[in-house]
Write an enzyme that holds these catalytic residues in place. Structure first.
Site, PDB file in Angstrom:
ATOM      1  N   ASP A  56       0.884  -1.169   0.000  1.00 12.18           N
ATOM      2  CA  ASP A  56       0.000   0.000   0.000  1.00 12.18           C
ATOM      3  C   ASP A  56       0.919   1.216   0.000  1.00 12.18           C
ATOM      4  O   ASP A  56       1.797   1.340   0.861  1.00 12.18           O
ATOM      5  CB  ASP A  56      -0.861  -0.049   1.274  1.00 12.18           C
ATOM      6  CG  ASP A  56      -1.872   1.087   1.340  1.00 12.18           C
ATOM      7  OD1 ASP A  56      -1.532   2.229   0.973  1.00 12.18           O
ATOM      8  OD2 ASP A  56      -3.002   0.833   1.782  1.00 12.18           O
ATOM      9  N   ASN A  84       2.075   5.169 -10.126  1.00  4.16           N
ATOM     10  CA  ASN A  84       0.805   5.237 -10.867  1.00  4.16           C
ATOM     11  C   ASN A  84      -0.409   5.364  -9.957  1.00  4.16           C
ATOM     12  O   ASN A  84      -1.416   5.943 -10.339  1.00  4.16           O
ATOM     13  CB  ASN A  84       0.667   3.978 -11.737  1.00  4.16           C
ATOM     14  CG  ASN A  84      -0.703   3.897 -12.371  1.00  4.16           C
ATOM     15  OD1 ASN A  84      -0.993   4.567 -13.353  1.00  4.16           O
ATOM     16  ND2 ASN A  84      -1.588   3.089 -11.787  1.00  4.16           N
ATOM     17  N   TYR A 164      -8.814  16.171  -5.697  1.00  7.35           N
ATOM     18  CA  TYR A 164      -7.939  15.438  -6.631  1.00  7.35           C
ATOM     19  C   TYR A 164      -6.991  16.414  -7.344  1.00  7.35           C
ATOM     20  O   TYR A 164      -5.774  16.195  -7.389  1.00  7.35           O
ATOM     21  CB  TYR A 164      -8.821  14.695  -7.630  1.00  7.35           C
ATOM     22  CG  TYR A 164      -8.081  13.971  -8.732  1.00  7.35           C
ATOM     23  CD1 TYR A 164      -7.359  12.813  -8.470  1.00  7.35           C
ATOM     24  CD2 TYR A 164      -8.127  14.440 -10.040  1.00  7.35           C
ATOM     25  CE1 TYR A 164      -6.701  12.146  -9.486  1.00  7.35           C
ATOM     26  CE2 TYR A 164      -7.472  13.775 -11.068  1.00  7.35           C
ATOM     27  CZ  TYR A 164      -6.758  12.629 -10.780  1.00  7.35           C
ATOM     28  OH  TYR A 164      -6.103  11.967 -11.796  1.00  7.35           O
ATOM     29  N   LYS A 168      -2.918  16.527  -6.968  1.00  4.36           N
ATOM     30  CA  LYS A 168      -2.029  16.241  -8.102  1.00  4.36           C
ATOM     31  C   LYS A 168      -1.104  17.429  -8.386  1.00  4.36           C
ATOM     32  O   LYS A 168       0.017  17.250  -8.849  1.00  4.36           O
ATOM     33  CB  LYS A 168      -2.848  15.883  -9.345  1.00  4.36           C
ATOM     34  CG  LYS A 168      -3.495  14.491  -9.267  1.00  4.36           C
ATOM     35  CD  LYS A 168      -2.444  13.390  -9.357  1.00  4.36           C
ATOM     36  CE  LYS A 168      -3.080  12.020  -9.547  1.00  4.36           C
ATOM     37  NZ  LYS A 168      -2.098  10.939  -9.696  1.00  4.36           N
ATOM     38  N   VAL A 197      -8.202   8.816 -20.260  1.00  4.65           N
ATOM     39  CA  VAL A 197      -8.083   7.389 -20.553  1.00  4.65           C
ATOM     40  C   VAL A 197      -9.292   6.651 -19.993  1.00  4.65           C
ATOM     41  O   VAL A 197      -9.645   6.836 -18.825  1.00  4.65           O
ATOM     42  CB  VAL A 197      -6.791   6.819 -19.911  1.00  4.65           C
ATOM     43  CG1 VAL A 197      -6.565   5.385 -20.369  1.00  4.65           C
ATOM     44  CG2 VAL A 197      -5.586   7.686 -20.235  1.00  4.65           C
ATOM     45  N   THR A 199     -10.668   3.996 -18.137  1.00  5.62           N
ATOM     46  CA  THR A 199     -10.297   2.897 -17.256  1.00  5.62           C
ATOM     47  C   THR A 199     -11.504   2.433 -16.435  1.00  5.62           C
ATOM     48  O   THR A 199     -11.351   1.708 -15.455  1.00  5.62           O
ATOM     49  CB  THR A 199      -9.146   3.315 -16.305  1.00  5.62           C
ATOM     50  OG1 THR A 199      -9.523   4.513 -15.616  1.00  5.62           O
ATOM     51  CG2 THR A 199      -7.861   3.556 -17.059  1.00  5.62           C
TER      52      THR A 199
HETATM   53  N1  LIG Z   1      -7.820   7.608 -16.379  1.00  2.81           N
HETATM   54  C1  LIG Z   1      -7.598   8.869 -16.676  1.00  2.81           C
HETATM   55  O1  LIG Z   1      -8.247   9.462 -17.576  1.00  2.81           O
HETATM   56  C2  LIG Z   1      -6.539   9.655 -15.963  1.00  2.81           C
HETATM   57  C3  LIG Z   1      -6.383  11.005 -16.305  1.00  2.81           C
HETATM   58  C4  LIG Z   1      -5.407  11.744 -15.671  1.00  2.81           C
HETATM   59  C5  LIG Z   1      -4.576  11.150 -14.733  1.00  2.81           C
HETATM   60  N2  LIG Z   1      -4.746   9.838 -14.408  1.00  2.81           N
HETATM   61  C6  LIG Z   1      -3.836   9.253 -13.416  1.00  2.81           C
HETATM   62  O2  LIG Z   1      -3.311   8.039 -13.918  1.00  2.81           O
HETATM   63  C7  LIG Z   1      -3.136   7.100 -12.853  1.00  2.81           C
HETATM   64  C8  LIG Z   1      -3.902   5.828 -13.144  1.00  2.81           C
HETATM   65  O3  LIG Z   1      -5.247   6.173 -13.422  1.00  2.81           O
HETATM   66  P1  LIG Z   1      -6.376   5.068 -13.591  1.00  2.81           P
HETATM   67  O4  LIG Z   1      -7.486   5.702 -14.343  1.00  2.81           O
HETATM   68  O5  LIG Z   1      -5.781   3.800 -14.066  1.00  2.81           O
HETATM   69  O6  LIG Z   1      -6.825   4.910 -12.060  1.00  2.81           O
HETATM   70  P2  LIG Z   1      -7.779   3.798 -11.378  1.00  2.81           P
HETATM   71  O7  LIG Z   1      -8.415   2.931 -12.406  1.00  2.81           O
HETATM   72  O8  LIG Z   1      -8.648   4.552 -10.428  1.00  2.81           O
HETATM   73  O9  LIG Z   1      -6.747   2.915 -10.560  1.00  2.81           O
HETATM   74  C9  LIG Z   1      -6.092   3.466  -9.452  1.00  2.81           C
HETATM   75  C10 LIG Z   1      -5.040   2.472  -9.000  1.00  2.81           C
HETATM   76  O10 LIG Z   1      -4.395   3.017  -7.838  1.00  2.81           O
HETATM   77  C11 LIG Z   1      -4.409   1.996  -6.842  1.00  2.81           C
HETATM   78  N3  LIG Z   1      -4.339   2.557  -5.501  1.00  2.81           N
HETATM   79  C12 LIG Z   1      -5.144   3.493  -4.943  1.00  2.81           C
HETATM   80  N4  LIG Z   1      -4.756   3.722  -3.676  1.00  2.81           N
HETATM   81  C13 LIG Z   1      -3.691   2.912  -3.439  1.00  2.81           C
HETATM   82  C14 LIG Z   1      -2.861   2.685  -2.321  1.00  2.81           C
HETATM   83  N5  LIG Z   1      -3.039   3.347  -1.174  1.00  2.81           N
HETATM   84  N6  LIG Z   1      -1.853   1.782  -2.427  1.00  2.81           N
HETATM   85  C15 LIG Z   1      -1.667   1.104  -3.581  1.00  2.81           C
HETATM   86  N7  LIG Z   1      -2.430   1.259  -4.675  1.00  2.81           N
HETATM   87  C16 LIG Z   1      -3.434   2.159  -4.595  1.00  2.81           C
HETATM   88  C17 LIG Z   1      -5.714   1.248  -7.087  1.00  2.81           C
HETATM   89  O11 LIG Z   1      -5.671   0.023  -6.397  1.00  2.81           O
HETATM   90  P3  LIG Z   1      -7.003  -0.681  -5.751  1.00  2.81           P
HETATM   91  O12 LIG Z   1      -7.528  -1.586  -6.837  1.00  2.81           O
HETATM   92  O13 LIG Z   1      -6.467  -1.403  -4.581  1.00  2.81           O
HETATM   93  O14 LIG Z   1      -7.971   0.405  -5.402  1.00  2.81           O
HETATM   94  C18 LIG Z   1      -5.641   1.121  -8.604  1.00  2.81           C
HETATM   95  O15 LIG Z   1      -4.744   0.115  -8.987  1.00  2.81           O
HETATM   96  C19 LIG Z   1      -3.586   7.816 -11.589  1.00  2.81           C
HETATM   97  O16 LIG Z   1      -2.473   8.404 -10.954  1.00  2.81           O
HETATM   98  C20 LIG Z   1      -4.527   8.888 -12.112  1.00  2.81           C
HETATM   99  O17 LIG Z   1      -4.637   9.987 -11.250  1.00  2.81           O
HETATM  100  C21 LIG Z   1      -5.714   9.088 -15.000  1.00  2.81           C
END
Ligand SMILES: NC(=O)c1ccc[n+]([C@@H]2O[C@H](COP(=O)([O-])OP(=O)(O)OC[C@H]3O[C@@H](n4cnc5c(N)ncnc54)[C@H](OP(=O)(O)O)[C@@H]3O)[C@@H](O)[C@H]2O)c1
Length: 264
Positions: A56, A84, A164, A168, A197, A199
């Site tokens: 974590d 990430n 958020y 960031k 993205v 997701t």
């Molecule tokens: N998707 C987008 O459009 C977008 C846009 C801008 C920036 N981002 C950034 O890109 C990154 C990935 O985005 P995403 O869309 O893939 O996010 P996501 O689907 O919400 O996944 C978040 C990930 O972070 C993990 N996490 C959260 N808290 C944690 C902790 N305390 N320890 C370990 N793992 C933890 C989650 O694990 P659990 O499964 O255990 O919850 C999950 O694997 C993030 O930093 C996000 O802010 C994404």
């Protein structure tokens, strides 16, 4: 073969980093707080080059245990760390900064955002720096977001996700501090936005869909070409190309998956 740690690898972009990097022949350590509950990681279990570790990012004890296992497997070094993991509240995502129902909800959302999105990457980076100093590539990629760029947010007039966005913005400054300290050692620190993205693991409700459309319209004010989200594979491909090109002279910068300050 180069070694990578991906912190927050259970799903979304993190999981895609793991699959992509391992398919290219790298040694990948996938850190997740509950790896047994990650369908994606369970499917990758046992694939060549992949080691799954429980950690974590807000818990230094679990991070130190993971770092010790990485060091044991690599002989002490690490080439690339990818920060990430992040917390994005689905409950408060589309509230404006003074629209929380109670003070406590605001406090909880801001604290969890700070703990996960700022302290998490800082703890992770600090714990892996001794390994990175012994690695060959010496790079740290930290995921931020275009909606942490004040100029973009002002122009788009995007009002949502206050905790958020604030958190960031904070992690970008941490990126700068690392760049200053470790320039002399040749470490490269890059904060990156992955683009928008898709997701989501479930189809959005009609209410969420309406907010997403509002978000799209705000973004189009700044980037009229924006057509909607890209896939995790497209984003990861683009980000790794930016990371590959980055040298110490780029350290401390915050760029998009395009390698520029164009976020979309
Ligand atoms: N998707 C987008 O459009 C977008 C846009 C801008 C920036 N981002 C950034 O890109 C990154 C990935 O985005 P995403 O869309 O893939 O996010 P996501 O689907 O919400 O996944 C978040 C990930 O972070 C993990 N996490 C959260 N808290 C944690 C902790 N305390 N320890 C370990 N793992 C933890 C989650 O694990 P659990 O499964 O255990 O919850 C999950 O694997 C993030 O930093 C996000 O802010 C994404």
């Amino acid at each position: 073969m180069p070694s990578y740690v991906v912190a927050g690898a259970s799903r979304g972009i993190g999981l895609e980093f793991v699959a992509h990097l391992a398919a290219k022949g790298n040694q990948v350590f996938a850190l997740a707080r509950n790896p047994d509950q990650s369908k994606g990681l369970q499917e990758l279990k046992g694939k060549p080059g992949i080691t799954i570790l429980k950690a974590d990012i807000t818990d230094p004890v679990s991070l130190r245990a993971a770092a010790a296992q990485v060091a044991k497997a690599t002989g002490g070094g690490l080439d690339v760390l990818i920060n990430n993991a992040a917390y994005v509240s689905h409950k408060y995502e589309f509230l404006q900064i003074d629209e929380f129902q109670t003070d406590q909800e605001l406090i909880d959302d801001f604290k969890l955002s700070f703990d996960t999105n700022v302290l998490g990457p800082v703890l992770t980076t600090n714990i892996f720096i001794p390994l990175l100093l012994k690695g060959n590539l010496k790079k740290v990629l930290t995921l931020s977001t275009g909606i942490a760029d004040a100029a973009f947010v002002l122009k788009a007039e995007y009002p949502y996700s206050p905790a958020y966005c604030v958190s960031k913005t904070g992690v970008e400054m941490a990126n700068v501090k690392y760049a200053i300290k470790y320039k002399k050692d040749g470490l490269v620190f890059l904060a990156i936005s992955p683009g928008v993205v898709n997701t989501a693991e479930e189809a959005p409700t009609p209410e969420v869909m309406a907010k997403l459309q509002e978000m799209g319209a705000a973004f189009q004010k700044v980037a009229p070409h924006f057509k909607g989200p890209i896939t995790p594979a497209e984003s990861v491909n683009a980000m790794l190309a930016v990371l590959d090109r980055a040298t110490v002279k780029d350290s401390g910068s915050f760029v998009s998956h395009l390698g520029t300050r164009e976020w979309l």
